[in-house]
Design an enzyme around this catalytic site. Structure first.
Site, PDB file in Angstrom:
ATOM      1  CB  ILE A  75      -1.405  11.362   3.074  1.00 23.84           C
ATOM      2  CG1 ILE A  75      -0.611  11.263   1.772  1.00 23.84           C
ATOM      3  CG2 ILE A  75      -2.206  10.078   3.304  1.00 23.84           C
ATOM      4  CD1 ILE A  75       0.417  10.136   1.738  1.00 23.84           C
ATOM      5  N   GLY A 117       4.334   5.971   4.898  1.00 20.65           N
ATOM      6  CA  GLY A 117       5.517   6.829   4.727  1.00 20.65           C
ATOM      7  C   GLY A 117       6.649   6.066   4.051  1.00 20.65           C
ATOM      8  CG  ASP A 153       2.556   0.718  -6.124  1.00 17.82           C
ATOM      9  OD1 ASP A 153       3.018   1.734  -6.650  1.00 17.82           O
ATOM     10  OD2 ASP A 153       2.812   0.394  -4.944  1.00 17.82           O
ATOM     11  CG  HIS A 164       5.348   1.951  -2.720  1.00 16.96           C
ATOM     12  ND1 HIS A 164       4.452   2.108  -3.758  1.00 16.96           N
ATOM     13  CD2 HIS A 164       5.559   3.194  -2.238  1.00 16.96           C
ATOM     14  CE1 HIS A 164       4.146   3.389  -3.892  1.00 16.96           C
ATOM     15  NE2 HIS A 164       4.811   4.076  -2.990  1.00 16.96           N
TER      16      HIS A 164
END
Ligand code: NAD
Ligand code: LMR
Length: 330
Positions: free
Chosen positions: A17, A131, A160, A188
């Protein structure tokens, strides 16, 4: 006259990322095209050599807005005077794991980072935790930084939201830009509730436009809940470019004014909205006022189906909170 640079910390900066987000931050996509930035890049010692390579590449882009880069394995140097902290650094899950399985592995990373943020960050610090499991990692970090107000903490449910928008657009045969007001409620994780009932397509209720309640209640929710796992299964690695993109969207949704009548998804510290336990880092619909303030949109309605989904994701966040309490992390 050009603006003073804003210091932005990215942890896990040599990871996937990190590699997908740093160049976008340095080019002005995080804080705007006229805002210089200094990047403070935190890594663990074994990854410092790889991080040096990333720093060389950042230099080789000659970004006009990049006013400095500080690679470090030291928490104080990473967070000293920083105004935005993007907490990415941690272990991603592998195929067959749930994100919550990472709590034991990753939870311990966030307690010292909270303490370092509390001691060294700028007074206007804002934090986005990426994270996993990001909601509860955010709770851990926040709980260890008692001087930083609760409204400065965000965990990422935007990926999402973007996934849900894209699925709704595809099903409706509409451009993705026409899909708005999608909320990811709760965690999440595979218990999240992607709220189709309050979503809109071209300003109309999404269920009315799509006209397929079975798809919305079944495959739609499941695709969004399990998209992270599907990507791991296909790539052998967890999502990175889309996660970096969602992190950029999340930060923009905090500092830019939300378009009138719309909202975006962020996991923020609950103060009891919609009956959720206070203090959980909970995915809600959020509007921002353009000067750093934000609020949770209240008054949205949930039918029995939605209420049951909220109950399940709330229960999971409560049990994660209890687990990290037992581990002495909060
Ligand atoms: P990665 O393994 O490619 O990179 C993680 C980096 O973190 C590594 O370079 C590692 O050295 C570093 N790191 C480990 N411990 C650290 C510490 N204590 N301090 C600083 N750095 C440390 O992983 P990735 O694909 O970049 O994913 C990072 C995290 O983001 C994972 O937990 C993943 O599950 C999560 N993630 C969250 C979302 C979301 O929507 N919230 C989306 C995608 C990924
Ligand atoms: C995602 O949603 O892609 C990330 O949280 C990675 C994962 O483990 O699913």
């Amino acid at each position: 006259m050009s603006k003073a640079p804003v210091h932005v910390t990215v942890t896990g900066a040599a990871g996937q990322i990190g590699y997908a987000i740093l160049f976008r931050i340095a080019s002005g996509q995080l804080l705007g095209p006229d805002q210089p930035v200094v990047l403070r890049l935190l890594e663990i010692e074994p990854a410092m050599k790889a991080l040096d390579g990333v720093v060389m590449e950042l230099e080789d882009c000659a970004f006009p807005l990049l006013a400095g880069v500080e690679p470090t394995a030291d928490l104080k140097r990473a967070f000293d005077g920083t105004s935005w902290a993007l907490l990415v650094g941690s272990i991603p899950r592998k195929a067959g794991m749930e994100r919550g399985d990472l709590l034991n592995v990753n939870g311990g990373i966030f307690k010292p980072q909270g303490q370092a943020i509390n001691a060294h960050a700028a007074s206007d610090i804002r934090i986005l935790v990426i994270g996993n499991p990001c909601n509860t990692n955010c709770l851990i970090t926040r709980s260890n930084a008692s001087d930083v107000p609760a409204d400065r903490w965000f965990a990422m449910t935007r990926l999402d939201q973007n996934r849900a928008q894209s699925q709704l657009a595809r099903k409706a045969g509409a451009p993705v830009s026409e899909v708005t007001n999608v909320t990811i409620w709760g965690n999440h994780s595979a218990t999240q509730y992607p709220d189709f009932a309050n979503a809109q397509i071209s300003g109309k209720p999404a269920p009315e436009v799509i006209g397929d309640a079975d798809w919305l209640r079944g495959p739609f929710i499941e695709i969004v809940q399990k998209r992270g796992a599907a990507i791991i299964e296909a790539r052998g690695l967890s999502s990175a470019a889309s996660a970096a993109n969602a992190a950029i969207d999340s930060v923009n949704s905090v500092w830019r004014e939300t378009p009138k009548g719309q909202w975006s998804s962020l996991a923020v510290c609950s103060s009891g909205q919609y009956g959720t336990p206070e203090g959980l880092q909970y995915g809600f619909p959020v509007v921002a006022d353009g000067s750093g303030g934000w609020s949770v949109v209240e008054g949205l309605e949930h039918d029995d189906f939605a209420q049951e989904k909220l109950r399940v994701t709330t229960e999971e966040l409560v049990s994660e909170r209890d687990e990290v309490k037992a581990l002495g992390l909060i």
